[in-house]
Design a protein around this motif. Structure first.
Motif, short mmCIF file in Angstrom:
data_model
loop_
_atom_site.label_atom_id
_atom_site.label_comp_id
_atom_site.label_asym_id
_atom_site.label_seq_id
_atom_site.Cartn_x
_atom_site.Cartn_y
_atom_site.Cartn_z
N ARG A 7 -1.56 -53.66 29.06
CA ARG A 7 -1.81 -52.98 27.78
C ARG A 7 -1.81 -51.46 27.99
N LEU A 8 -2.38 -51.02 29.09
CA LEU A 8 -2.45 -49.60 29.42
C LEU A 8 -1.06 -49.00 29.59
N VAL A 9 -0.20 -49.63 30.38
CA VAL A 9 1.12 -49.04 30.62
C VAL A 9 2.03 -49.20 29.40
N ILE A 10 1.83 -50.22 28.57
CA ILE A 10 2.58 -50.32 27.32
C ILE A 10 2.20 -49.16 26.40
N ALA A 11 0.91 -48.87 26.31
CA ALA A 11 0.46 -47.72 25.51
C ALA A 11 1.02 -46.42 26.07
N ASP A 12 1.04 -46.30 27.40
CA ASP A 12 1.63 -45.11 28.02
C ASP A 12 3.11 -44.98 27.68
N ALA A 13 3.83 -46.10 27.67
CA ALA A 13 5.27 -46.07 27.36
C ALA A 13 5.51 -45.55 25.95
N VAL A 14 4.71 -46.00 25.00
CA VAL A 14 4.87 -45.53 23.63
C VAL A 14 4.46 -44.06 23.52
N ALA A 15 3.40 -43.68 24.20
CA ALA A 15 2.98 -42.27 24.18
C ALA A 15 4.07 -41.38 24.76
N THR B 69 7.22 -34.36 26.14
CA THR B 69 6.86 -33.11 26.81
C THR B 69 5.37 -33.02 27.10
N GLY B 70 4.56 -33.76 26.35
CA GLY B 70 3.12 -33.71 26.57
C GLY B 70 2.60 -34.85 27.43
N PHE B 71 3.49 -35.71 27.89
CA PHE B 71 3.06 -36.88 28.65
C PHE B 71 2.95 -36.56 30.13
N THR B 72 1.87 -37.01 30.74
CA THR B 72 1.68 -36.88 32.19
C THR B 72 1.61 -38.28 32.78
N PRO B 73 2.46 -38.58 33.77
CA PRO B 73 2.40 -39.91 34.38
C PRO B 73 1.01 -40.21 34.94
N ARG B 74 0.62 -41.46 34.85
CA ARG B 74 -0.68 -41.93 35.32
C ARG B 74 -0.58 -42.26 36.81
N PHE B 75 -1.58 -41.88 37.56
CA PHE B 75 -1.63 -42.24 38.98
C PHE B 75 -2.91 -43.02 39.20
N GLY B 76 -2.75 -44.33 39.39
CA GLY B 76 -3.86 -45.24 39.50
C GLY B 76 -4.01 -46.02 38.22
N TYR B 77 -4.35 -47.30 38.34
CA TYR B 77 -4.56 -48.18 37.19
C TYR B 77 -6.01 -48.61 37.21
N ILE B 78 -6.41 -49.27 36.14
CA ILE B 78 -7.74 -49.84 36.14
C ILE B 78 -7.80 -50.93 37.20
N LYS B 79 -8.94 -51.22 37.70
CA LYS B 79 -9.08 -52.10 38.87
C LYS B 79 -8.79 -53.56 38.60
N ARG B 80 -8.96 -54.03 37.37
CA ARG B 80 -8.69 -55.44 37.08
C ARG B 80 -7.20 -55.72 37.16
#
Length: 177
Positions: A151-159, A165-176
């Motif tokens: 769900r997190l990376v799907i939300a990131d993809a849409v963002a 230009t305002g998106f920063t790639p995420r480094f690290g995911y939630i632990k689950r």
């Protein structure tokens, strides 16, 4: 697709010991057409895994000497029959550890990408191999049950799609996982 030969070869040497592998997650997004109603939202391609029944984006293991973005495109083609292009890096994070039913222990360093169906090619998916029991496009507003990290990376993809230009790639995911 069965366990890759290079992993089987490693397992002959190390048994069930913990193995760190490079993986990819391909978030294939179908944006809404420009003339769509205001309430229309993008769709995401998901597969229902045969082994555990969970709906997920397309994931896979990077083969030796293969670039991760190439792996993402290959895995989407193998699992859904669709040709895609990688459009953006969404992030990199550790997934696991997990233990498979046969006792193999593994963690993944996962690279997530936003992908789009290659223009001019069909976008109707099909079940491509025995890894999946179903495949389809889902509104991002009505996702089937899936893991929190997806769900997190799907939300990131849409963002990233909406505000590149305002998106920063995420480094690290939630632990689950």
């Amino acid at each position: 697709m069965p366990t890759p030969d290079f992993i089987l070869s490693l397992r002959e040497k190390i048994g069930h010991e913990h193995l760190l592998l490079p993986g990819v997650t391909a978030i294939v997004i179908k944006d809404v057409p420009a003339d769509a109603p205001l309430w229309a939202v993008p769709e995401v391609l998901m597969v229902k895994r045969s082994d555990n029944g969970i709906w997920t984006p397309i994931t896979g293991i990077v083969d030796p000497l293969e670039e991760p973005h190439v792996t993402a495109c290959r895995e989407v083609a193998e699992e859904t029959g669709l040709n895609v292009q990688v459009k953006a890096l969404l992030g990199v994070g550790q997934v696991g550890p997990m233990t498979y039913p046969n006792g193999d222990e593994v963690s993944f360093i996962d690279t997530s990408f936003r992908c789009e169906v290659t223009p001019g090619t069909p976008d109707e998916p099909r079940i491509g191999d025995e890894e999946s029991s179903d495949v389809g496009w889902f509104s991002i507003a009505q996702l089937p049950p899936t893991l929190p990290r997806f769900r997190l990376v799907i939300a990131d993809a849409v963002a990233q799609l909406r505000h590149p230009t305002g998106f920063t790639p995420r480094f690290g995911y939630i632990k689950r996982t």
